[in-house]
Write a protein that holds these residues in place. Structure first.
Motif, PDB file in Angstrom:
ATOM      1  N   THR B  86      38.943  42.371  78.382  1.00  0.00           N
ATOM      2  CA  THR B  86      37.889  42.935  79.238  1.00  0.00           C
ATOM      3  C   THR B  86      36.501  42.414  78.867  1.00  0.00           C
ATOM      4  O   THR B  86      35.557  42.586  79.617  1.00  0.00           O
ATOM      5  N   GLY B  87      36.378  41.823  77.689  1.00  0.00           N
ATOM      6  CA  GLY B  87      35.080  41.290  77.263  1.00  0.00           C
ATOM      7  C   GLY B  87      34.286  42.250  76.398  1.00  0.00           C
ATOM      8  O   GLY B  87      33.236  41.891  75.869  1.00  0.00           O
ATOM      9  N   THR B  88      34.780  43.490  76.240  1.00  0.00           N
ATOM     10  CA  THR B  88      34.021  44.465  75.440  1.00  0.00           C
ATOM     11  C   THR B  88      34.012  44.128  73.947  1.00  0.00           C
ATOM     12  O   THR B  88      33.269  44.732  73.185  1.00  0.00           O
ATOM     13  N   TYR B  90      32.607  41.817  72.632  1.00  0.00           N
ATOM     14  CA  TYR B  90      31.290  41.295  72.261  1.00  0.00           C
ATOM     15  C   TYR B  90      30.549  42.291  71.365  1.00  0.00           C
ATOM     16  O   TYR B  90      29.817  41.915  70.452  1.00  0.00           O
ATOM     17  N   GLU B  91      30.767  43.568  71.645  1.00  0.00           N
ATOM     18  CA  GLU B  91      30.020  44.596  70.912  1.00  0.00           C
ATOM     19  C   GLU B  91      30.455  44.652  69.438  1.00  0.00           C
ATOM     20  O   GLU B  91      29.625  44.747  68.544  1.00  0.00           O
TER      21      GLU B  91
END
Lengths: 308, 253
Positions: B86-88, B90-91
């Motif tokens: 999902t790209g989360t 990154y956090e």
């Protein structure tokens, strides 16, 4: 002013051979709003991603608050908040939970009062128990900003914060950015909306093809590279510019009703009084006249076009 | 150490399991209960004792291992794969967290979930077959080591996979056959000699054998070898994860 982020000779070549950044050096002052402008694929997101620790640099170094981002990553990352370009959120998460998660991830103890204030400032308080997938696109973007601010960062990176949002929300976002700056947060935003940089930035950096072409105070940049034009509207149309006016390099509009004089506003003598006198002496009746200044967009286009 | 980060990752992952209670806990328990009904009660009554242990009881450690291995891998691989997808992620990558802390959060939660499932299955087994645990401490040790090492293995799969097909590939095509052929439902001694030798190349045999020994004091291979194999697998997984984190494999470009 004290520098909060220092980028020195930074380069990045991806595994497929693409050179995203080429020897970029940049100083970002504490408390400023810096807008990084550039066309798609210019290297803006790569630069931000390296500073935030998401992408490894191929060469060069970055320090935040005087600390190296690799050797002292705990210190530097705790000072940074990042709002990514894409709406990357856990769709089943609730707004309150996702902000608390972000705060904890950055090592901060839970602080429900701060999270509540943040949600109220972002007009999200009424949605605190709502699942993210039920929010509108604008609200999701504000949740991303909330997550980035949940650990009270000193430096905030906004990667294309207003991409795809409507005009009203864009203006709300600009107001929010100004408020954050007033609270002491340094803001670096990437954008390809020139209007955005013109509206809120203190300084403008232009990236193209992985190189930082220039970084300049916005007003100075506009003064230095911006040209002014005076448009003289005539009562009667002309077939051609009279010879007596040749020394000003005037442009005649297609219908012959307007003369445009372009000049450098920084010049001690702009030549305008002499021109107006010569126009009178040539027997031309002036209906109206106005001046215009080149926008940041025109400066940007001329710089990028000039390079290509 | 960023204790807060470990806590929030762990809590987030546990909350995900809680919110999908049926899928996370009820589903593996129901599947295992069905195994007990079919193999333990229906077929098991027609099979003689194995090494002096009634067949229904004999399969309990194997069935627990089957559930533990598949659940540890599924939980840990999905836990790290989904934020990547999902790209989360990154956090997490931009937060002041070390790889050890990331590991403690994700693998700790996956191992905890598997441990809970294992204990529920054990309790469920008690309803179907008579059960005694000869060495509860060793049983707990094998249980814990298996949960942790296979959660680590799942984490590696989750990091490696870049699509859902790859995520399912190893659990379905490698782990499940290894568990079924690893003595879950039979003693290795029941096989022809050549297959007994072949079976010794299956690492799951050592896990099930050691775990079964902690219940009934019967084993296909010595307990020391079983323990050494589990520990070796744990070390290998740690080394691979360490390499992945050092190089930023599939995490940092």
């Amino acid at each position: 002013m004290k520098s909060i982020v220092s980028v020195t000779n930074l380069s990045k070549t991806y595994s497929d051979g693409h050179e995203a950044l080429k020897d970029v050096s940049l100083e970002i002052a504490d408390g400023e709003i810096l807008a990084l402008l550039g066309p798609n694929g210019a290297g803006k997101t790569t630069l931000i991603s390296i500073i935030c620790g998401i992408v490894n640099a191929s060469d060069g170094s970055v320090s935040v608050d005087g600390h190296d981002i690799i050797a002292d990553y705990r210190h530097t990352r705790s000072l940074i908040g990042l709002v990514p370009q894409e709406l990357t959120l856990g769709h089943f998460d609730k707004v309150w939970n996702t902000l608390c998660f972000s705060r904890g991830l950055f090592g901060k103890a839970p602080d429900p009062d701060y999270i509540e204030r943040l949600l109220r400032n972002l007009s999200l308080w009424s949605k605190k128990d709502t699942e993210i997938m039920a929010l509108s696109g604008g609200m999701k973007r504000r949740v991303l900003i909330g997550k980035a601010l949940a650990h009270e960062p000193k430096v905030l990176f906004l990667d294309e914060p207003t991409a795809g949002v409507d005009v009203e929300l864009r203006k709300d976002m600009w107001a929010l950015v100004r408020e954050l700056r007033e609270s002491g947060v340094t803001i670096i935003l990437t954008t390809h909306y020139i209007e955005e940089a013109e509206e809120i930035a203190d300084r403008v950096g232009i990236i193209d093809g992985g190189r930082l072409i220039l970084v300049e105070n916005k007003q100075e940049l506009m003064q230095k590279l911006g040209r002014k034009a005076m448009i003289i509207e005539l009562d009667e149309s002309l077939a051609e510019v009279p010879d007596t006016l040749a020394r000003w390099g005037l442009e005649l509009s297609g219908d012959g009703s307007q003369l445009t004089y372009t000049y450098d506003p920084r010049g001690v003598r702009t030549g305008i009084p002499d021109l107006l006198q010569a126009v009178g002496e040539a027997g031309l009746a002036v209906k109206d006249f106005k001046t215009t200044q080149s926008s940041l967009e025109e400066i940007f286009v001329s710089l990028v076009k000039g390079r290509s | 150490m960023n204790v807060q980060a470990v806590k929030v990752i762990y809590k987030y992952e546990m909350l995900r399991a809680w919110e999908t209670l049926l899928q996370s806990f009820a589903s593996p328990v129901i599947s295992t209960a069905l195994y007990f009904v079919v193999f333990g009660s229906a077929i098991g009554e027609r099979i003689a004792q194995i090494d002096g242990v009634p067949y229904g009881s004999f399969i309990v450690p194997g069935l627990m291992m089957l559930a533990l291995l598949t659940q540890s891998i599924a939980n840990a691989s999905f836990g790290i794969f989904f934020p990547k997808f999902t790209g989360t992620i990154y956090e997490v990558m931009s937060a002041p967290v070390s790889f050890l802390e990331i590991l403690l959060g994700y693998v700790g939660a996956a191992a905890t979930k598997s441990l809970i499932i294992g204990l529920i299955i054990l309790a469920t087994a008690g309803f179907f077959v008579p059960l005694e645990i000869a060495h509860p401490v060793w049983m707990a040790a094998f249980l814990l080591l298996t949960c942790v090492s296979f959660s680590l293995f799942g984490f590696i799969i989750g990091l490696w996979a870049d699509d859902f097909e790859k995520l399912q590939l190893i659990p379905l095509l490698v782990i499940t056959p290894l568990v079924f052929l690893g003595g879950s439902f039979y003693s290795v001694n029941m096989l022809p000699p050549i297959w007994q030798t072949v079976t010794l190349f299956n690492p799951v045999v050592y896990l099930i054998s050691g775990f079964r020994w902690s219940f009934f004091e019967v084993s296909d291979v010595s307990v020391g070898v079983s323990l050494a194999m589990v520990l070796a697998f744990l070390v290998v997984c740690l080394l691979v994860v360490g390499w992945m984190f050092r190089t930023g494999y599939r995490l940092r470009q």
